[in-house]
Design a protein around this motif. Structure first.
Motif, PDB file in Angstrom:
ATOM      1  N   LEU A 171      38.721  40.076   4.988  1.00  0.00           N
ATOM      2  CA  LEU A 171      38.967  39.772   3.350  1.00  0.00           C
ATOM      3  C   LEU A 171      39.503  38.263   3.524  1.00  0.00           C
ATOM      4  O   LEU A 171      38.805  37.235   2.682  1.00  0.00           O
ATOM      5  CB  LEU A 171      40.154  40.514   2.637  1.00  0.00           C
ATOM      6  CG  LEU A 171      39.598  42.020   2.165  1.00  0.00           C
ATOM      7  CD1 LEU A 171      40.646  42.647   1.761  1.00  0.00           C
ATOM      8  CD2 LEU A 171      38.519  42.027   1.344  1.00  0.00           C
ATOM      9  N   VAL A 172      40.282  37.632   4.271  1.00  0.00           N
ATOM     10  CA  VAL A 172      40.678  36.500   4.249  1.00  0.00           C
ATOM     11  C   VAL A 172      39.537  35.568   4.881  1.00  0.00           C
ATOM     12  O   VAL A 172      39.198  34.362   4.492  1.00  0.00           O
ATOM     13  CB  VAL A 172      42.053  36.456   5.370  1.00  0.00           C
ATOM     14  CG1 VAL A 172      42.477  34.967   5.582  1.00  0.00           C
ATOM     15  CG2 VAL A 172      43.131  37.003   4.576  1.00  0.00           C
ATOM     16  N   LEU A 173      39.042  35.969   5.975  1.00  0.00           N
ATOM     17  CA  LEU A 173      37.729  35.119   6.516  1.00  0.00           C
ATOM     18  C   LEU A 173      36.667  35.265   5.689  1.00  0.00           C
ATOM     19  O   LEU A 173      36.069  34.051   5.282  1.00  0.00           O
ATOM     20  CB  LEU A 173      37.163  35.849   7.773  1.00  0.00           C
ATOM     21  CG  LEU A 173      37.983  35.634   9.150  1.00  0.00           C
ATOM     22  CD1 LEU A 173      37.375  36.430  10.364  1.00  0.00           C
ATOM     23  CD2 LEU A 173      38.170  34.115   9.383  1.00  0.00           C
ATOM     24  N   GLY A 174      36.400  36.122   4.810  1.00  0.00           N
ATOM     25  CA  GLY A 174      35.672  36.069   3.670  1.00  0.00           C
ATOM     26  C   GLY A 174      35.759  35.179   2.665  1.00  0.00           C
ATOM     27  O   GLY A 174      34.945  34.407   1.981  1.00  0.00           O
ATOM     28  N   THR A 175      36.964  35.310   2.295  1.00  0.00           N
ATOM     29  CA  THR A 175      37.378  34.186   1.352  1.00  0.00           C
ATOM     30  C   THR A 175      37.189  32.698   1.666  1.00  0.00           C
ATOM     31  O   THR A 175      36.795  31.805   0.997  1.00  0.00           O
ATOM     32  CB  THR A 175      39.010  34.517   1.026  1.00  0.00           C
ATOM     33  OG1 THR A 175      39.109  35.551   0.462  1.00  0.00           O
ATOM     34  CG2 THR A 175      39.515  33.499  -0.085  1.00  0.00           C
ATOM     35  N   GLN A 176      37.924  32.686   2.961  1.00  0.00           N
ATOM     36  CA  GLN A 176      37.668  31.122   3.674  1.00  0.00           C
ATOM     37  C   GLN A 176      36.221  30.727   3.649  1.00  0.00           C
ATOM     38  O   GLN A 176      35.873  29.503   3.318  1.00  0.00           O
ATOM     39  CB  GLN A 176      38.295  31.208   4.990  1.00  0.00           C
ATOM     40  CG  GLN A 176      39.649  31.345   5.029  1.00  0.00           C
ATOM     41  CD  GLN A 176      40.362  31.262   6.539  1.00  0.00           C
ATOM     42  OE1 GLN A 176      39.586  31.350   7.406  1.00  0.00           O
ATOM     43  NE2 GLN A 176      41.562  31.488   6.714  1.00  0.00           N
ATOM     44  N   VAL A 177      35.316  31.597   4.244  1.00  0.00           N
ATOM     45  CA  VAL A 177      33.759  31.255   4.324  1.00  0.00           C
ATOM     46  C   VAL A 177      33.409  30.783   2.590  1.00  0.00           C
ATOM     47  O   VAL A 177      32.619  30.081   2.394  1.00  0.00           O
ATOM     48  CB  VAL A 177      33.111  32.274   4.736  1.00  0.00           C
ATOM     49  CG1 VAL A 177      31.432  31.986   4.584  1.00  0.00           C
ATOM     50  CG2 VAL A 177      33.637  32.460   6.190  1.00  0.00           C
ATOM     51  N   ALA A 178      33.608  31.919   1.770  1.00  0.00           N
ATOM     52  CA  ALA A 178      32.925  31.466   0.387  1.00  0.00           C
ATOM     53  C   ALA A 178      33.648  30.185  -0.186  1.00  0.00           C
ATOM     54  O   ALA A 178      32.781  29.411  -0.625  1.00  0.00           O
ATOM     55  CB  ALA A 178      33.292  32.736  -0.515  1.00  0.00           C
ATOM     56  N   ALA A 179      35.066  30.193  -0.119  1.00  0.00           N
ATOM     57  CA  ALA A 179      35.335  28.823  -0.725  1.00  0.00           C
ATOM     58  C   ALA A 179      35.005  27.609   0.155  1.00  0.00           C
ATOM     59  O   ALA A 179      34.771  26.759  -0.491  1.00  0.00           O
ATOM     60  CB  ALA A 179      36.967  28.950  -0.526  1.00  0.00           C
ATOM     61  N   LEU A 180      34.934  27.740   1.571  1.00  0.00           N
ATOM     62  CA  LEU A 180      34.292  26.586   2.285  1.00  0.00           C
ATOM     63  C   LEU A 180      33.086  26.196   1.777  1.00  0.00           C
ATOM     64  O   LEU A 180      32.565  25.115   1.821  1.00  0.00           O
ATOM     65  CB  LEU A 180      34.485  26.766   3.597  1.00  0.00           C
ATOM     66  CG  LEU A 180      33.975  25.793   4.601  1.00  0.00           C
ATOM     67  CD1 LEU A 180      34.834  24.514   4.278  1.00  0.00           C
ATOM     68  CD2 LEU A 180      34.118  26.075   6.193  1.00  0.00           C
ATOM     69  N   ALA A 181      32.082  27.095   1.622  1.00  0.00           N
ATOM     70  CA  ALA A 181      30.844  26.723   1.150  1.00  0.00           C
ATOM     71  C   ALA A 181      30.843  26.246  -0.159  1.00  0.00           C
ATOM     72  O   ALA A 181      30.065  25.127  -0.325  1.00  0.00           O
ATOM     73  CB  ALA A 181      30.011  28.386   0.797  1.00  0.00           C
ATOM     74  N   ALA A 182      31.632  26.517  -1.104  1.00  0.00           N
ATOM     75  CA  ALA A 182      31.693  25.761  -2.334  1.00  0.00           C
ATOM     76  C   ALA A 182      32.195  24.332  -2.240  1.00  0.00           C
ATOM     77  O   ALA A 182      31.901  23.283  -2.539  1.00  0.00           O
ATOM     78  CB  ALA A 182      32.538  26.491  -3.279  1.00  0.00           C
ATOM     79  N   VAL A 183      33.111  24.211  -1.045  1.00  0.00           N
ATOM     80  CA  VAL A 183      33.640  22.521  -0.908  1.00  0.00           C
ATOM     81  C   VAL A 183      32.427  22.047  -0.303  1.00  0.00           C
ATOM     82  O   VAL A 183      32.553  20.691  -0.742  1.00  0.00           O
ATOM     83  CB  VAL A 183      35.091  22.950   0.051  1.00  0.00           C
ATOM     84  CG1 VAL A 183      35.371  21.548   0.500  1.00  0.00           C
ATOM     85  CG2 VAL A 183      36.103  23.739  -0.813  1.00  0.00           C
ATOM     86  N   LEU A 184      31.823  22.402   0.691  1.00  0.00           N
ATOM     87  CA  LEU A 184      30.716  21.852   1.222  1.00  0.00           C
ATOM     88  C   LEU A 184      29.770  21.383   0.580  1.00  0.00           C
ATOM     89  O   LEU A 184      28.969  20.436   0.706  1.00  0.00           O
ATOM     90  CB  LEU A 184      30.390  22.445   2.407  1.00  0.00           C
ATOM     91  CG  LEU A 184      31.215  23.093   3.439  1.00  0.00           C
ATOM     92  CD1 LEU A 184      30.498  23.955   4.677  1.00  0.00           C
ATOM     93  CD2 LEU A 184      31.577  21.618   4.370  1.00  0.00           C
ATOM     94  N   ARG A 185      29.582  22.060  -0.778  1.00  0.00           N
ATOM     95  CA  ARG A 185      28.564  21.573  -1.556  1.00  0.00           C
ATOM     96  C   ARG A 185      28.862  20.230  -2.388  1.00  0.00           C
ATOM     97  O   ARG A 185      27.949  19.673  -2.980  1.00  0.00           O
ATOM     98  CB  ARG A 185      28.366  22.695  -2.852  1.00  0.00           C
ATOM     99  CG  ARG A 185      27.688  23.724  -2.311  1.00  0.00           C
ATOM    100  CD  ARG A 185      27.141  24.868  -3.173  1.00  0.00           C
ATOM    101  NE  ARG A 185      26.773  26.013  -2.472  1.00  0.00           N
ATOM    102  CZ  ARG A 185      27.451  27.181  -2.531  1.00  0.00           C
ATOM    103  NH1 ARG A 185      28.554  27.206  -2.912  1.00  0.00           N
ATOM    104  NH2 ARG A 185      26.839  28.305  -1.890  1.00  0.00           N
ATOM    105  N   THR A 186      30.115  19.875  -2.224  1.00  0.00           N
ATOM    106  CA  THR A 186      30.580  18.384  -2.746  1.00  0.00           C
ATOM    107  C   THR A 186      30.136  17.401  -2.054  1.00  0.00           C
ATOM    108  O   THR A 186      29.930  17.533  -0.857  1.00  0.00           O
ATOM    109  CB  THR A 186      31.986  18.511  -3.260  1.00  0.00           C
ATOM    110  OG1 THR A 186      32.646  18.640  -1.986  1.00  0.00           O
ATOM    111  CG2 THR A 186      32.393  19.788  -4.164  1.00  0.00           C
ATOM    112  N   ASP A 187      30.383  16.043  -2.576  1.00  0.00           N
ATOM    113  CA  ASP A 187      29.802  14.788  -1.953  1.00  0.00           C
ATOM    114  C   ASP A 187      30.415  14.655  -0.718  1.00  0.00           C
ATOM    115  O   ASP A 187      29.874  14.529   0.435  1.00  0.00           O
ATOM    116  CB  ASP A 187      29.976  13.739  -2.856  1.00  0.00           C
ATOM    117  CG  ASP A 187      28.902  13.751  -3.695  1.00  0.00           C
ATOM    118  OD1 ASP A 187      28.053  14.282  -3.905  1.00  0.00           O
ATOM    119  OD2 ASP A 187      29.358  12.863  -5.106  1.00  0.00           O
TER     120      ASP A 187
END
Length: 249
Positions: free
Chosen positions: A121-137
């Motif tokens: 769950l924690v790794l999944g949260t990190q991956v999902a949130a990081l994907a959103a962060v990486l979409r920014t400039d």
């Protein structure tokens, strides 16, 4: 210079896979300095995550795939050290309401259903949130900084006044080794750096991560009588997940 060098070696050698010479002396003072240096010792890990994010963008990989690769690189770079603590913490806190039994489960090193679920769950949260962060400039740079800031959780757990759950174990040397004013100064520096790279959202992320870690520490004190090395490891993983989630909003 010797004591500071020992603290640096202890921080790098414990928290990363970067090869360093072992410290000559490991005592409470050295451990406290190492915990304060933890965010700097994690710079290679932050750089690894940032580089993965940037390369993934340049290669045209999806943000989700890039995030998976970045988190995988981070796990390898830290030798899954904190994830092991997360799993043991989850197993210990859910296995029994008996303090002694919970500590025995945490020390066993085997992962039960709660530990596996926590890691997933924690790794999944990190991956999902990081994907959103990486979409920014500048998401790749923000991600790298947040990895370093997540290690501020270690100073919180080692602040004087937070008791240890047992007299032996990996965490016993670190318990109470950081002065409260030093912890406060580190948190303020973390908030300032977060503001510089992510604006007001960065400050909110640091505050949220601090709150999550404090809640974990409070739970550990209530259930176990104090913190252990596993609790410290879990605090890092939860802090990183919280930082990324808030930054991704």
């Amino acid at each position: 210079m010797g004591p500071l060098l020992d603290a640096w070696r202890l921080a790098v050698g414990t928290l990363t896979a970067v090869p360093v010479s072992p410290p000559r002396t490991v005592d409470g003072r050295t451990a406290g300095r190492a915990m304060l240096l933890a965010p700097l010792a994690a710079v290679p890990l932050g750089a690894l995550v940032a580089a993965t994010g940037l390369v993934g963008r340049e290669l045209g990989l999806t943000a989700l795939l890039t995030a998976v690769l970045a988190v995988a690189a981070l796990v390898a770079g830290s030798r899954a050290f904190h994830l092991d603590g997360l799993a043991d913490t989850a197993d210990g806190l859910t296995s029994s309401y008996d303090r002694r039994r919970s500590l025995e489960v945490m020390r066993s090193g085997t992962s039960g259903p709660a530990g596996v679920a926590a890691v997933v769950l924690v790794l999944g949260t990190q991956v999902a949130a990081l994907a959103a962060v990486l979409r920014t400039d500048r998401g790749w740079a923000v991600a790298g900084v947040l990895v370093c800031l997540s290690r501020c959780a270690l100073a919180l757990g080692c602040t004087r006044g937070v008791p240890g759950a047992r007299a032996d174990g990996l965490g016993s040397t670190y318990v109470g080794s950081v002065r409260p004013l030093a912890t406060l100064a580190l948190q303020l520096a973390a908030a300032a750096l977060a503001y510089a790279v992510a604006g007001p959202a960065g400050v909110v992320a640091v505050l949220a991560a601090t709150a999550v870690v404090v809640l974990l520490l409070r739970r550990a004190v209530m259930r176990l009588g104090g913190v252990t090395g596993d609790i410290l490891g879990a605090s890092v993983e939860l802090a990183l997940a919280t930082l990324l989630v808030v930054a991704s909003a």
